[in-house]
Design an enzyme around this catalytic site. Sequence first.
Site, mmCIF file in Angstrom:
data_model
loop_
_atom_site.group_PDB
_atom_site.id
_atom_site.type_symbol
_atom_site.label_atom_id
_atom_site.label_comp_id
_atom_site.label_asym_id
_atom_site.label_seq_id
_atom_site.Cartn_x
_atom_site.Cartn_y
_atom_site.Cartn_z
ATOM 1 N N HIS A 1 0.884 -1.223 0.007
ATOM 2 C CA HIS A 1 -0.055 -0.175 -0.026
ATOM 3 C C HIS A 1 0.945 0.997 0.024
ATOM 4 C CE1 HIS A 1 -3.996 1.572 1.261
ATOM 5 N NE2 HIS A 1 -3.514 2.652 0.725
ATOM 6 N N LEU A 2 0.996 1.946 -1.011
ATOM 7 C CA LEU A 2 1.785 3.221 -1.273
ATOM 8 C C LEU A 2 1.540 4.417 -0.213
ATOM 9 C CD1 LEU A 2 3.402 4.891 -3.208
ATOM 10 C CD2 LEU A 2 1.224 5.585 -4.219
ATOM 11 N N HIS A 3 2.586 4.535 0.169
ATOM 12 C CA HIS A 3 2.582 5.981 1.056
ATOM 13 C C HIS A 3 3.635 6.664 0.844
ATOM 14 C CE1 HIS A 3 4.403 2.679 3.060
ATOM 15 N NE2 HIS A 3 5.099 3.168 3.711
ATOM 16 N N GLN A 4 3.509 7.894 1.041
ATOM 17 C CA GLN A 4 4.688 9.160 1.121
ATOM 18 C C GLN A 4 4.828 9.620 2.440
ATOM 19 O OE1 GLN A 4 5.647 12.038 -1.954
ATOM 20 N NE2 GLN A 4 4.349 13.243 -0.788
#
Length: 181
Positions: free
Chosen positions: A138-141
Amino acid sequence: MSQVAPEGAGVPDEYERLWTPHRMAYIKGEGKPTGDDADIEGCPFCEIPKFGDAEGLIVTRGRTMYVVMNKFPYNSGHLMVVPLRHVPDYTDLDTDEVAEMGALTQEAMRTIRAAMGAHGFNIGMNQGQVAGAGIAGHLHQHIVPRWGGDANFMPIIGRTKTLPQLLGDTRAELAAAWGRS
């Protein structure tokens, strides 16, 4: 300067140590999905929006993203911008999601500067498990506020090291595992 080391804490070497044994849960990956293709079931980033903002540590919610405190921060004020949609890679985002991620990142920087007086920021994403993504599915910045002389310079300026586990516990773990690999 003479110091007496706590049992199992190692030999005094003029460094102050901030013991952070609670971080071992993060280091060992407890409760984290594994692999780049981790599915939605058990994904903490899919679960967080189901909680109330205070309980989920959510700072704000957007249309396609939310901003949340990092439960295991690198620095005070460490935030993450996370898509509501379960996607592993930046290239999976649509145009609206990319725009909202950028806008929320800008607003997070403004907010942290105003509230905490940050001098700078580290902003980025680790794409894939091999690149260091703790939750690769799950992408996260990350938005990590920085100050002159902060954690990056702890050993040099503050004569302090941060350690996630007591040396005695590390020793016991290694001793028990010795010769098994």
